[in-house]
Scaffold this active site. Sequence first.
Site, PDB file in Angstrom:
ATOM      1  N   LYS A  11      32.654  44.084  78.576  1.00 36.22           N
ATOM      2  CA  LYS A  11      32.200  44.434  78.181  1.00 36.22           C
ATOM      3  C   LYS A  11      32.402  45.383  76.979  1.00 36.22           C
ATOM      4  O   LYS A  11      33.356  46.530  77.009  1.00 36.22           O
ATOM      5  CB  LYS A  11      30.795  44.957  78.051  1.00 36.22           C
ATOM      6  CG  LYS A  11      30.708  46.205  79.147  1.00 36.22           C
ATOM      7  CD  LYS A  11      30.663  47.783  78.540  1.00 36.22           C
ATOM      8  CE  LYS A  11      30.942  48.923  79.443  1.00 36.22           C
ATOM      9  NZ  LYS A  11      31.646  50.020  78.747  1.00 36.22           N
ATOM     10  N   VAL A 100      42.179  46.244  83.488  1.00 35.02           N
ATOM     11  CA  VAL A 100      41.930  46.567  84.856  1.00 35.02           C
ATOM     12  C   VAL A 100      41.935  48.454  83.994  1.00 35.02           C
ATOM     13  O   VAL A 100      42.541  48.718  83.353  1.00 35.02           O
ATOM     14  CB  VAL A 100      43.066  46.599  85.853  1.00 35.02           C
ATOM     15  CG1 VAL A 100      42.585  48.025  86.665  1.00 35.02           C
ATOM     16  CG2 VAL A 100      43.255  45.311  86.497  1.00 35.02           C
ATOM     17  N   ASP A 141      26.687  49.889  84.893  1.00 39.87           N
ATOM     18  CA  ASP A 141      27.427  48.995  83.889  1.00 39.87           C
ATOM     19  C   ASP A 141      27.007  47.785  84.975  1.00 39.87           C
ATOM     20  O   ASP A 141      26.613  46.726  83.875  1.00 39.87           O
ATOM     21  CB  ASP A 141      28.737  49.028  83.692  1.00 39.87           C
ATOM     22  CG  ASP A 141      28.816  50.511  82.784  1.00 39.87           C
ATOM     23  OD1 ASP A 141      27.798  50.713  82.222  1.00 39.87           O
ATOM     24  OD2 ASP A 141      30.317  50.711  82.567  1.00 39.87           O
TER      25      ASP A 141
END
Length: 316
Positions: A11, A100, A141
């Site tokens: 996202k 990452v 999230d």
Amino acid sequence: MHSYSLVAPAKINLYLEIIGDRHDGFHELVMILQSIELADRVDLKSSDTQKIHVYCNHPQVPTDETNLAYRAAKLMCDAFPDVYANYGGVSIRIEKNIPVAAGLAGGSADAAAVLVGINMMWELGLTQPELQELAAKLGSDIPFCVSGGTAIATGRGEKLDGIKDLDNLWVVLAKYNNISVSTPWAYQTYRQQYSDSYVSDAAGIKSRTAKVHSSPLVHAISNQQASTIGKLLHNDLEKVVLPEYPQVNELRSAFATTHILGTMMSGSGPTVFALCESEAQAIAAKKQVRAIITDPQLNFWVTKLSSSGIEIRAQI
Ligand code: C5P
């Protein structure tokens, strides 16, 4: 029992406004979250070891109990001990494509895929809201990552209201390999520098939330006004991350010189994205920024906005 292969999309934040302090130590937020097509692949199968195993092709991703995907499986095992005892352990294989520690919710997406996948593998029949309630226990999230698309997120980020999907635009993402930003650090630093503008009591949060500045962007998204959307991107965390990380600031400035709809840092960074009208515009912006910043540590990804959350790739 079937094994499942799932798609776990990343996202970006189109909007992030910090409202104030919460009693649980987190921040009260108003965000607009957007799924993108860049995604990890998460393969789930049962194992007869009565253990959870995580495998990942990325050397920086831990495979022990600190991995969010591991913790998602553990949460399901603890919530449904009889089913767990009946079906045995879970093997989780993550193919990492999402950068990452980048502000792109890569770990959260993997955890969301594990929740969705175990629900199917164990035939639990949990609804999406039930899965999102479990997801909120793991991270702010993760509920969004379950459903994906375009959404307004409030509270810690776990209360979601869908808005019209914005899946026809493109983005270029850019991230330095050798820079990562700690999310707790970003929020703590923001608290140190801006707490005089915070509200912390329930009544204050309610009236402050009514005055958030996201409405014009929500309106532009509802009307699919691409150029207005690009101009209204906003992220409060830029105020603390950009001064501390000059390379990220320069990257954002480099994108601002190109022909794009708008540019911003995603989440707590350090990924910077450029919102674009088309794939061709995204590729051109990437080339121009690459010509300005030749550092080989800087990586780019061109991808499309997406209306999808976790999806099944294959059932084996
Ligand atoms: O929920 P998640 O694990 O993604 O949050 C990571 C960190 O970000 C938290 O430990 C906290 O420091 C910060 N955070 C916050 N307020 C939020 C979400 C995250 O302060 N609403």
